[in-house]
Design a protein around this motif. Structure first.
Motif, PDB file in Angstrom:
ATOM      1  N   ALA A 271       7.179   7.431   2.820  1.00 47.63           N
ATOM      2  CA  ALA A 271       7.226   8.759   3.441  1.00 47.63           C
ATOM      3  C   ALA A 271       6.043   9.617   3.004  1.00 47.63           C
ATOM      4  O   ALA A 271       5.383  10.269   3.831  1.00 47.63           O
ATOM      5  N   ASN A 272       5.750   9.615   1.719  1.00 52.65           N
ATOM      6  CA  ASN A 272       4.649  10.437   1.210  1.00 52.65           C
ATOM      7  C   ASN A 272       3.290   9.937   1.680  1.00 52.65           C
ATOM      8  O   ASN A 272       2.427  10.726   2.095  1.00 52.65           O
ATOM      9  N   GLU A 273       3.094   8.635   1.614  1.00 54.81           N
ATOM     10  CA  GLU A 273       1.799   8.077   1.984  1.00 54.81           C
ATOM     11  C   GLU A 273       1.568   8.151   3.489  1.00 54.81           C
ATOM     12  O   GLU A 273       0.456   8.435   3.950  1.00 54.81           O
ATOM     13  N   ARG A 274       2.617   7.919   4.269  1.00 55.60           N
ATOM     14  CA  ARG A 274       2.496   8.023   5.730  1.00 55.60           C
ATOM     15  C   ARG A 274       2.137   9.459   6.132  1.00 55.60           C
ATOM     16  O   ARG A 274       1.253   9.675   6.978  1.00 55.60           O
ATOM     17  N   ASP A 275       2.778  10.435   5.510  1.00 57.33           N
ATOM     18  CA  ASP A 275       2.476  11.837   5.831  1.00 57.33           C
ATOM     19  C   ASP A 275       1.036  12.184   5.483  1.00 57.33           C
ATOM     20  O   ASP A 275       0.370  12.926   6.212  1.00 57.33           O
ATOM     21  N   ARG A 276       0.546  11.642   4.387  1.00 61.98           N
ATOM     22  CA  ARG A 276      -0.848  11.889   3.989  1.00 61.98           C
ATOM     23  C   ARG A 276      -1.815  11.306   5.021  1.00 61.98           C
ATOM     24  O   ARG A 276      -2.787  11.960   5.425  1.00 61.98           O
TER      25      ARG A 276
END
Length: 358
Positions: A271-276
């Motif tokens: 979730a965090n890396e995809r949003d970045r």
């Protein structure tokens, strides 16, 4: 172009295009867990070695019990298989000669398996870029189908449909007496996940497919399972070969299903890396699908076909998944997996370079 029909095996992509692969290649075309295989699986190989000496359990007893406990279904409603691909083949054999609707874009194996069994194939197209469901139009198509394949979260878009859409689809298929094959291979990457697995064990019009190879990064072991009404599952299982799963896969499946923290760590990381990555794409004038899982579609809106971008990235040693064999996409998008931070950074740097030099 005669490109591979699936992700992974990057050397085949370069060979098909007559290109020389760079010394270092990052495979964004395969969408397994970037955090890798759980430590419990990596640490157990020596202990599992005796499993290769004898024939494996042909009834998958321990694995089925582990799945049943985790998913709160009865073991009789379960059919493990040699990856979801084998289970799709078994379903296609069960549907031999029937009218099969495929909600596209979708995993190409549905059509390949069903055509091999002389099924009559039709499509319902989710329209880019939102890829939403037109209920009225889909309802009409379902009335002429014996079975329908629907992928949630969708592959290749990564879009996860909410429970209200899935409930409508399940109820509609019961109404028109169409068997719904619901592929949830990537459900556990979604946050929160949406599943219809409990409904499947009681309905003659619903089958749910799951894959263990994606979340637990064990694609080489080939492991998945099917959930459905016991009588229906029994009919499909009659088409499966004896000893379909090897002894190591059976043990690895049991171990993986106990890895609660590994799943939690993975979904948070994704979730965090995809949003970045998505923030980068938006400010860099790229379009992406509204994915909620570990892969996504992207495109440079300046070009109808992404062929030149695809080749450019290959030259940079970055292998994305082409979309030529996804009806409705036909090369207008590329699919990329969410990888680790350093690898995603290399993709972003290459996309900046493409805008600068292209």
């Amino acid at each position: 172009m005669h490109l591979p029909a699936h992700g992974a095996n990057t050397q085949h992509v370069y060979e098909a295009l007559g290109m020389e692969a760079p010394d270092t290649v990052i495979d964004f075309s395969v969408n397994t867990n970037p955090l890798g295989t759980p430590a419990s699986v990596q640490d157990c190989w020596q202990d599992w070695l005796p499993a290769v000496y004898d024939y494996p359990d042909p009834h998958f007893t321990e694995l089925k019990q582990q799945i049943a406990t985790k998913e709160k279904v009865e073991p009789a409603s379960l059919l493990p298989g040699n990856g979801a691909a084998e289970l799709i083949t078994l379903i296609a054999r069960f549907l031999q000669g029937k009218n099969v609707l495929i909600v596209q874009p979708a995993f190409s194996e549905y059509e390949t398996a069903c055509r091999a069994e002389d099924c009559h194939i039709s499509y319902f197209q989710l329209e880019a870029p939102a890829f939403t469901v037109d209920k009225e139009a889909l309802h009409k198509k379902l009335q002429a189908a014996d079975a329908v394949f629907f992928c949630n979260p969708n592959n290749p878009t990564g879009i996860a449909f909410d429970q209200s859409i899935m409930n409508w689809l399940i109820e509609t298929c019961v109404e028109v007496k169409t068997l719904l094959i619901l592929d949830e291979a990537f459900y556990d990457f979604a946050h929160p996940p949406v599943t219809s697995i409990q409904k499947a064990s009681n309905s003659p019009y619903l089958l749910v497919l799951r894959s263990l190879t994606k979340m637990y990064h064990i694609a080489g072991l080939r492991l998945g399972y099917l959930v459905g009404e016991p009588g229906l599952v029994e009919q499909i299982g009659k088409r499966q070969s004896h000893w379909a799963l090897n002894g190591i896969a059976l043990k690895a499946g049991v171990a993986c299903l106990q890895e609660v923290e590994h799943v939690k760590d993975t979904t948070n990381f994704i979730a965090n890396e995809r949003d970045r990555v998505f923030r980068f794409l938006q400010r860099s004038d790229y379009i992406h699908s509204a994915s909620g899982v570990n892969f996504y579609l992207l495109k440079d809106p300046a070009m109808a076909s992404q062929e030149n971008l695809y080749h450019f990235l290959l030259e940079e040693g970055l292998v994305l998944r082409h979309t030529y064999n996804f009806p409705g996409l036909e090369g207008e998008w590329l699919r990329a997996a969410v990888k680790k931070e350093a690898e995603n950074n290399q993709l972003m740097e290459a996309l900046v370079k493409w805008k600068r030099e292209g």
